[in-house]
Design a protein around this motif. Structure first.
Motif, PDB file in Angstrom:
ATOM      1  N   TYR A   1       0.827  -1.209   0.000  1.00 10.02           N
ATOM      2  CA  TYR A   1       0.000   0.000   0.000  1.00 10.02           C
ATOM      3  C   TYR A   1       0.860   1.257   0.000  1.00 10.02           C
ATOM      4  N   ALA A   2       0.636   2.117  -1.004  1.00 12.58           N
ATOM      5  CA  ALA A   2       1.370   3.376  -1.150  1.00 12.58           C
ATOM      6  C   ALA A   2       0.400   4.405  -1.735  1.00 12.58           C
ATOM      7  N   PRO A   3      -0.297   5.165  -0.883  1.00  7.79           N
ATOM      8  CA  PRO A   3      -1.408   6.009  -1.352  1.00  7.79           C
ATOM      9  C   PRO A   3      -1.028   7.060  -2.380  1.00  7.79           C
TER      10      PRO A   3
ATOM     11  N   VAL B   1       6.065  -0.213   4.706  1.00  9.48           N
ATOM     12  CA  VAL B   1       7.376  -0.841   4.584  1.00  9.48           C
ATOM     13  C   VAL B   1       7.511  -2.048   5.506  1.00  9.48           C
ATOM     14  N   GLU B   2       6.606  -2.170   6.492  1.00  8.53           N
ATOM     15  CA  GLU B   2       6.662  -3.308   7.408  1.00  8.53           C
ATOM     16  C   GLU B   2       5.273  -3.555   7.963  1.00  8.53           C
TER      17      GLU B   2
ATOM     18  N   LEU C   1       7.400   9.582  -4.548  1.00  3.24           N
ATOM     19  CA  LEU C   1       6.112   9.004  -4.166  1.00  3.24           C
ATOM     20  C   LEU C   1       6.258   7.848  -3.183  1.00  3.24           C
ATOM     21  N   ALA C   2       7.499   7.436  -2.931  1.00  3.19           N
ATOM     22  CA  ALA C   2       7.744   6.356  -1.973  1.00  3.19           C
ATOM     23  C   ALA C   2       7.731   6.852  -0.535  1.00  3.19           C
TER      24      ALA C   2
ATOM     25  N   ASN D   1     -10.681   6.096   0.666  1.00  2.00           N
ATOM     26  CA  ASN D   1     -10.812   7.552   0.732  1.00  2.00           C
ATOM     27  C   ASN D   1      -9.470   8.248   0.552  1.00  2.00           C
ATOM     28  N   GLU D   2      -8.414   7.652   1.111  1.00  2.00           N
ATOM     29  CA  GLU D   2      -7.096   8.276   1.010  1.00  2.00           C
ATOM     30  C   GLU D   2      -6.580   8.258  -0.429  1.00  2.00           C
ATOM     31  N   VAL D   3      -6.672   7.106  -1.079  1.00  2.00           N
ATOM     32  CA  VAL D   3      -6.211   7.003  -2.465  1.00  2.00           C
ATOM     33  C   VAL D   3      -7.018   7.920  -3.368  1.00  2.00           C
TER      34      VAL D   3
END
Length: 241
Positions: A59-61, A176-177, A170-171, A89-91
């Protein structure tokens, strides 16, 4: 024939129930308006788009918002829908900011009216129904969870890969965990939530609430002051504020 895209949340490649509810709403709209409904990141409907990029391995919004924006630019859909969850909602908020278009959240019904959509939306935690009109080049909306019954039959169709161009910046917001915080019933899945606040008095005071929740087959929630005092983890917090 115009398109409606539906962003699908998955866990271990399994679509979430709330995403399937959003897909159901989109498909009912497709039946009424001769719209092709296409999923993003879910194989199995008329057409599905798999977003393929190293930044999208979890997941990376910000990256997801940019990737879907590039897909929108390529496909020029009529609308993009998603489940009205925290992630959905965030994406969609990132997508709306990138496209500079309005976003309607917590939608329960869509009624096309010419180029616009008439919407019913949940407000104030479900205590208020809002009737509104959405006018935009691309309709962006999230569907309120558990307000649409998912009735999808056996899915058919192919999968196409879309590879967006994403910058390293964008990262900065991505998973990450992963740490397992709880087992069994959670606040998301519990049929009953037993919640306590400042009056419980201490972390030890929640023992009786935990016992009650266990007997009722539910989970324990708490107020913000409880998490601020360190009595319960933040993941146990419930409420609008």
């Amino acid at each position: 024939m115009s398109r409606v895209l539906v962003y699908i949340e998955t866990a271990e490649r399994v679509p979430s129930d709330t995403s399937l509810q959003a897909l159901t709403l989109a498909m009912s709209l497709g039946e009424a308006e001769s719209v092709s409904v296409e999923a993003v990141s879910l194989p199995g409907v008329a057409r599905s788009w798999h977003l393929e990029h190293d930044l999208l391995s979890d997941y990376a919004p910000e990256a997801l918002g940019e990737a879907i924006a590039q897909l929108v630019s390529t496909l020029e859909p009529q609308a993009v829908l998603a489940a009205g969850t925290e992630r959905g909602n965030e994406v969609m908020a990132h997508l709306a900011a990138i496209l500079d278009m309005p976003l309607a959240t917590n939608v329960t019904a869509v009624r096309p009216d010419g180029p616009d959509w008439e919407l019913t939306r949940l407000r104030w935690g479900g205590s208020l129904l809002d009737e509104s009109r959405l006018s935009s080049t691309v309709m962006l909306a999230t569907v309120a969870p558990h307000t649409i019954a998912s009735n999808l039959g056996e899915a058919v169709g192919g999968v196409e890969v879309f590879t967006p161009v994403l910058g390293d910046e964008l990262a900065r917001t991505r998973v990450v965990e992963r740490v397992q915080m709880s087992h069994g019933i959670t606040l998301t899945t519990a049929p009953v939530v037993v919640s306590g606040g400042r009056g419980v008095g201490s972390a030890e005071g929640f023992a009786i609430l935990e016992e009650l929740a266990r007997l009722m087959g539910g989970a324990v929630g708490c107020s913000r002051v409880v998490t601020n005092n360190g009595w319960r983890p933040h993941s146990s917090q419930v409420g609008q504020t």
